[in-house]
Write a protein that holds these residues in place. Sequence first.
Motif, PDB file in Angstrom:
ATOM      1  N   ASP A 199       0.830  -1.201   0.000  1.00 55.57           N
ATOM      2  CA  ASP A 199       0.000   0.000   0.000  1.00 55.57           C
ATOM      3  C   ASP A 199       0.870   1.259   0.000  1.00 55.57           C
ATOM      4  O   ASP A 199       0.593   2.226  -0.715  1.00 55.57           O
ATOM      5  N   VAL A 200       1.919   1.260   0.813  1.00 53.42           N
ATOM      6  CA  VAL A 200       2.814   2.426   0.896  1.00 53.42           C
ATOM      7  C   VAL A 200       3.378   2.752  -0.485  1.00 53.42           C
ATOM      8  O   VAL A 200       3.507   3.932  -0.862  1.00 53.42           O
ATOM      9  N   ALA A 201       3.714   1.731  -1.255  1.00 52.33           N
ATOM     10  CA  ALA A 201       4.322   1.937  -2.561  1.00 52.33           C
ATOM     11  C   ALA A 201       3.405   2.700  -3.502  1.00 52.33           C
ATOM     12  O   ALA A 201       3.866   3.303  -4.473  1.00 52.33           O
ATOM     13  N   HIS A 202       2.108   2.717  -3.224  1.00 53.50           N
ATOM     14  CA  HIS A 202       1.155   3.400  -4.108  1.00 53.50           C
ATOM     15  C   HIS A 202       0.678   4.735  -3.570  1.00 53.50           C
ATOM     16  O   HIS A 202      -0.142   5.395  -4.190  1.00 53.50           O
ATOM     17  N   TRP A 203       1.192   5.144  -2.411  1.00 58.00           N
ATOM     18  CA  TRP A 203       0.882   6.495  -1.941  1.00 58.00           C
ATOM     19  C   TRP A 203       1.526   7.520  -2.886  1.00 58.00           C
ATOM     20  O   TRP A 203       2.547   7.246  -3.503  1.00 58.00           O
ATOM     21  N   PRO A 204       0.930   8.721  -2.970  1.00 62.89           N
ATOM     22  CA  PRO A 204       1.528   9.746  -3.857  1.00 62.89           C
ATOM     23  C   PRO A 204       2.984  10.039  -3.522  1.00 62.89           C
ATOM     24  O   PRO A 204       3.779  10.320  -4.421  1.00 62.89           O
ATOM     25  N   ASP A 205       3.344   9.984  -2.238  1.00 64.89           N
ATOM     26  CA  ASP A 205       4.735  10.244  -1.854  1.00 64.89           C
ATOM     27  C   ASP A 205       5.380   8.994  -1.283  1.00 64.89           C
ATOM     28  O   ASP A 205       6.360   9.037  -0.558  1.00 64.89           O
ATOM     29  N   GLY A 206       4.820   7.839  -1.618  1.00 67.59           N
ATOM     30  CA  GLY A 206       5.288   6.577  -1.045  1.00 67.59           C
ATOM     31  C   GLY A 206       6.547   6.064  -1.718  1.00 67.59           C
ATOM     32  O   GLY A 206       6.811   6.373  -2.863  1.00 67.59           O
TER      33      GLY A 206
END
Length: 313
Positions: A306-313
């Motif tokens: 999920d973190v990898a798909h955050w805008p600033d992830g």
Amino acid sequence: MLRSLAILALATAIVSGANIRSNKTRLGCSDGKIRGVNLGGWLVLEPWITPKFFEEVNDGGDKIVDEYTYAQYLDPAVYMERMVGHWDTFYTFEDFEKLANAGLSHFRIPIAYWYWDVIEGEPFPEPNMDDTDPMSPLFYLKRGLQWMDQLGLQAVLDLHTGPGSQNGYDNSGRRGEIHWVDFDYPGKRDNIDRTLQIIEKFSNTAKQWITDGVISAETVYGIGVLNEPHACGGWNFNGEMWTACKDDFFPKAVEVVRKVFSPEEAVAVVDIAGHGYNEFEGVFADTNGVEVDAHNYQCFGGYWNDVAHWPDG
């Protein structure tokens, strides 16, 4: 703006909407997307990719854990014999052809600094710059690029190993402590400066092959300046390591690539170093021909995916 070259580590790389520089008659699936794969375990050893290659020399022990210790503990003649056999057979033309026929268009090729630069105290053989000599790793890198040229593929030549280790992983060439940059930075910056020199050396090798007609210009898509310069286990994640990358090494590395290749000839590929895209705003004076390489490891579970798909992830 920066384009993102998203490498799905352990799997494939996909980029949407990129301007694909090629005059080849066949390139992937002809849908405007770049699909690529890492040619891991070939010109930089990684034990998880080739466990038997390590088990055969460890004799039940565990002291040979990366390419540094492979060269350190084996007799030099044995080391070279095993490496030449590995370079020659690990990937074949048939493998390249199968990948091309599957719709892949780009290969990211991890390379080692010691094929161009070795200093006193390091266990590696002196660099053999004769690319016609089957005892030189450059012979096999050149041959692989010629196969790619024949098949209409494009390569990112990626420096996977930083002197002193940039991440403490075996894929840096040396597992354990991180000394590419440590707490002595900025006072101690020898490994950064040495890495910049090495980028220029291998970029010049590729450019010379193009100039000599060994490969076509389109075969080299980009130059990866350093794989995953981020600290093992989060060590110094936002400290000296990130400062050295963002404010020092990355801008200088792009300048070095530009000394050899124009933005139209080859992109400069910069690893995201585990940080968000927004943290790269203003890092480069000119982002023309600069791509950010983001590694989205899908093997570590839901939260990190999920973190990898955050805008600033």
